[in-house]
Design a protein around this motif. Structure first.
Motif, PDB file in Angstrom:
ATOM      1  N   THR B 260      14.674 -15.715  29.134  1.00  0.00           N
ATOM      2  CA  THR B 260      14.621 -17.163  29.375  1.00  0.00           C
ATOM      3  C   THR B 260      15.995 -17.807  29.255  1.00  0.00           C
ATOM      4  O   THR B 260      16.222 -18.867  29.828  1.00  0.00           O
ATOM      5  CB  THR B 260      13.678 -17.856  28.383  1.00  0.00           C
ATOM      6  N   GLN B 261      16.893 -17.181  28.529  1.00  0.00           N
ATOM      7  CA  GLN B 261      18.191 -17.798  28.294  1.00  0.00           C
ATOM      8  C   GLN B 261      18.902 -18.160  29.595  1.00  0.00           C
ATOM      9  O   GLN B 261      19.505 -19.224  29.711  1.00  0.00           O
ATOM     10  CB  GLN B 261      19.020 -16.847  27.446  1.00  0.00           C
ATOM     11  N   LYS B 262      18.769 -17.279  30.610  1.00  0.00           N
ATOM     12  CA  LYS B 262      19.457 -17.518  31.872  1.00  0.00           C
ATOM     13  C   LYS B 262      18.963 -18.803  32.535  1.00  0.00           C
ATOM     14  O   LYS B 262      19.750 -19.674  32.877  1.00  0.00           O
ATOM     15  CB  LYS B 262      19.230 -16.338  32.818  1.00  0.00           C
ATOM     16  N   THR B 263      17.628 -18.897  32.676  1.00  0.00           N
ATOM     17  CA  THR B 263      17.085 -20.115  33.279  1.00  0.00           C
ATOM     18  C   THR B 263      17.410 -21.311  32.414  1.00  0.00           C
ATOM     19  O   THR B 263      17.670 -22.407  32.912  1.00  0.00           O
ATOM     20  CB  THR B 263      15.556 -20.017  33.412  1.00  0.00           C
ATOM     21  N   PHE B 264      17.399 -21.076  31.130  1.00  0.00           N
ATOM     22  CA  PHE B 264      17.666 -22.149  30.184  1.00  0.00           C
ATOM     23  C   PHE B 264      19.054 -22.743  30.422  1.00  0.00           C
ATOM     24  O   PHE B 264      19.225 -23.945  30.590  1.00  0.00           O
ATOM     25  CB  PHE B 264      17.538 -21.552  28.782  1.00  0.00           C
ATOM     26  N   ILE B 265      20.055 -21.874  30.513  1.00  0.00           N
ATOM     27  CA  ILE B 265      21.416 -22.355  30.719  1.00  0.00           C
ATOM     28  C   ILE B 265      21.568 -22.954  32.107  1.00  0.00           C
ATOM     29  O   ILE B 265      22.174 -24.012  32.283  1.00  0.00           O
ATOM     30  CB  ILE B 265      22.433 -21.211  30.498  1.00  0.00           C
TER      31      ILE B 265
END
Lengths: 430, 275
Positions: B260-265
């Motif tokens: 999720t970190q990728k979409t989050f950033i």
């Protein structure tokens, strides 16, 4: 038509099963896990055996965390009107459970088993914590331990010349407080400001328990058996605390407040030559220590002495009589000579039943692992552990003040006096 | 603006050190999880075990039904999150953009909830759960956490920052409350919603006390209880098993964060530009 018949048969079957199931007595059994090892599995296995012998009883063993968490789970369940049928909690919690009016006395059951004659099979040192103030018995011993002194034989031998020069025998552990200090001094190895090896660890965390042992060794105690009279501030206890401060602050042969559960790892990892620790740690040390070690009585002050520790069975109020009867059956089953021996071998706790030690399998086990007999033999010098209501508050008062004294933040006199006052307040329920 | 070469080198160097500091505990965790118990405490620090001891995982599985616990934990965490979002988004919308009597007082009550520690309300919660017949059920694990004061507070702040002109435009196009929430507020607040979801899942993944108190049987118990079995007070723990269990418990959540970190950033950046 056929469908209808099948339906009716199914329905009848369901009812038959339902009534069948309800005929069984269902027990909820809360227990803590205090020592390393597959103990959840061991408990489940013992319960399975019990169910085989008692097909009309269905026991659900419920792992309930460590001692504190188990007590909290029990308390919440009792307050919520949903008590367990039987539970193992830490022995000092008895008075708190009695104050909640949560337990039934077991005298009647013990009478049926043969009264005093039946109790004589169990170690007296372990029964001391089972009685309420009314003289009735509310607990039955199960997973029981005492603190003992562990010593690293190889380290003693390695320091043999130095120990001999100090007039000490490298082939035996210290027997009294003076020797304890002398051995610890020699066995501590420093390089510059760094301590390479400690002579001794008296761990923090449960240091109130170890302190109780020192208090007993000095012919004093923390709280009298009535659970009301606090004696924490006695001159003998001050002497004991001064000894600790001397070891940790002045001589620096013992680290200050080493965390309780790290201490066995220090011993295994060769950080210390001796440690005070529960017998509960023994099975783990046997499995992992790669050197010669042994266990001994805690060194004597004015006398040998130690409190006992661990957890007892309790049977609860507010459940049907047949559940209470079944719960007693379970408690009795878990402490028969065979079961107590099995539990002791698997866990490292002391078997509570004297007859366990007559069994062949126990004798064979002890022959291979003689250190395990030390805790049992030390029972001759064991006293009941202190008990009082609001035990968790009292423990908090004791440990925070002991900690402060050992860290050098409070003079020992003041630490004892402060804790003493807080303990009296906790007992009065202020 | 062009960065000088040595600046880049220093930056990368500092970041790499920070990364090592962050990663080391995980490496240590994995290494200990694969060690023999007698290898854990030795004089020589070894990062790699002598032999990889996969049996540690077999042993923890043997001691507690971890896969069952994992399933329960996922059901409980996802259950909590879905109901939380269904409740929190409309509530935050009402507090941020509607006017009604008693709004401030009610909002204050919501905020107070953030400050109440779980332990202080455990007995009333237990009694309610018992009355509803939900002791020892997964529903009982979910229910006390579905109304999140923290989530409402967080989203209200975000919703408030969305310009009034957008709302006016939506109204003019004939959108009602729900349409406006769905088509305007939620897309614009995605970073906040994702952040809240991550916090919620991490928090409830780690819940220990409430599940311990209200559940009795393995069928409904969660991972943390299985993990608890390996933390021992009286003897000190068996570290290799404890670390194996820890690895099993935290691996899914770490994987979830990495994904999720990728979409989050990304969401953070794009929403910043559009702002």
């Amino acid at each position: 038509m056929r469908k209808k018949t099948i339906f009716i048969i199914l329905l009848a079957l369901i009812f038959a099963f339902a009534s069948n199931a309800s005929a069984k007595t269902k027990l909820r059994f809360f227990y803590p896990v205090g020592v390393a090892g597959p103990l959840v599995k061991v408990i489940n296995g013992m319960v399975d055996e019990f169910e085989k012998e008692n097909p009309d009883i269905d026991v659900q063993p419920v792992y309930a965390g460590n001692y504190n968490q188990t007590m909290q789970k029990v308390q919440t369940a009792v307050l919520g009107g949903n008590p367990p049928d039987i539970a193992v909690v830490e022995i000092s919690e008895l008075f708190s459970l009695l104050q909640m009016d949560a337990l039934i006395p077991l005298d009647q059951y013990i009478e049926q088993e043969g009264g005093q004659k039946f109790l004589d099979d169990y170690y007296k040192g372990f029964l001391g914590n089972a009685y309420g103030r009314d003289g009735k018995i509310y607990g039955f011993p199960f997973q029981r331990s005492t603190p003992i002194l562990y010593w690293n034989k190889d380290m003693f031998r390695a320091a043999g010349d130095k120990l001999k020069a100090a007039g000490l025998d490298p082939d035996r552990p210290p027997k009294n407080w003076d020797e304890l200090v002398a051995y610890a001094k020699v066995l501590t190895i420093r390089e510059g400001n760094q301590t390479k090896q400690y002579g001794l660890i008296i761990p923090g965390g449960w240091n109130d328990w170890i302190f109780e042992a020192f208090s007993r060794q000095n012919r004093s105690q923390l709280i009298k058996e009535d659970g009301l009279t606090v004696t924490f501030n006695s001159p003998q206890n001050l002497e004991a605390l001064n000894l600790w401060v001397k070891l940790m602050q002045d001589l620096k042969v013992c680290p200050v407040l080493r965390p309780w559960n790290i201490t066995p790892d220090d011993f295994i990892g060769g950080v210390t030559a001796m440690m005070y620790y529960s017998t509960g740690g023994m099975a783990k040390i046997r499995k992992t220590a790669q050197f010669n070690w042994s266990a001994a009585f805690q060194p004597a002050g004015k006398q040998y002495g130690t409190p006992v520790g661990g957890g007892d069975f309790h049977i609860f109020k507010g459940i049907p009589k047949k559940n209470q009867d079944a719960a007693w059956k379970l408690a009795k089953f878990m402490t028969t000579p065979e079961m107590a021996a099995h539990w002791s071998i698997e866990s490292g706790y002391v078997a509570v039943n004297k007859k366990s030690y007559d069994l062949k399998k126990m004798k064979e086990f002890l022959a291979k692992f003689p250190q395990m007999t030390v805790a049992r033999d030390q029972l001759n010098y064991a006293y009941p552990k202190m008990m009082a209501v609001n035990y968790q508050l009292i423990r908090n008062a004791m440990t925070t003040n002991l900690d402060a004294a050992l860290e050098g933040k409070k003079p020992p006199e003041k630490a004892l006096a402060d804790a003493h006052k807080l303990m009296e307040e906790a007992i009065k329920g202020k | 603006m062009e960065e000088k070469k040595y600046e880049v080198v220093i930056k990368i160097f500092v970041l790499q050190i920070a990364a090592i500091v962050m990663i080391l505990p995980f490496v240590w965790l994995i290494s200990t999880a694969l060690k023999n118990p007698s290898e854990v405490f030795t004089e020589n620090l070894t990062l790699l075990p002598e032999t990889f001891r996969w049996a540690n995982f077999v042993e923890i599985m043997d001691q507690a039904p971890f896969w069952l616990y994992m399933g329960n934990t996922i059901i409980v965490c996802v259950g909590i999150l879905i109901i939380q979002l269904l409740l929190v988004i409309p509530a935050a919308y009402a507090f941020a953009r509607l006017d009604f009597p008693g709004k401030d007082v009610i909002f204050l009550l919501f905020v107070i909830q953030i400050m109440l520690p779980l332990e202080s309300i455990i007995i009333p919660n237990y009694l309610i759960t018992k009355k509803l017949g939900l002791l020892n059920t997964r529903t009982g694990l979910i229910l006390p956490f579905v109304a999140s004061g923290f989530g409402t507070f967080m989203l209200r702040q975000t919703f408030k920052q969305i310009p009034q002109s957008l709302e006016d435009a939506a109204l003019m196009d004939g959108a009602g409350h729900l349409r406006f929430i769905w088509h305007v507020l939620i897309p614009l607040s995605r970073p906040t919603i994702v952040t809240f979801s991550m916090i919620s899942i991490a928090t409830h993944w780690n819940d220990y006390f409430w599940p311990l108190i209200i559940t009795d049987s393995d069928e409904v118990r969660t991972l943390t209880i299985g993990l608890g079995m390996f933390v021992q007070q009286e003897s000190g723990s068996d570290w290799s098993l404890l670390m194996a269990a820890t690895l099993f418990v935290c691996a899914p959540i770490i994987a979830f964060f990495l994904v999720t970190q990728k979409t989050f950033i990304k969401n953070f950046l794009t929403s910043g530009i559009k702002g």
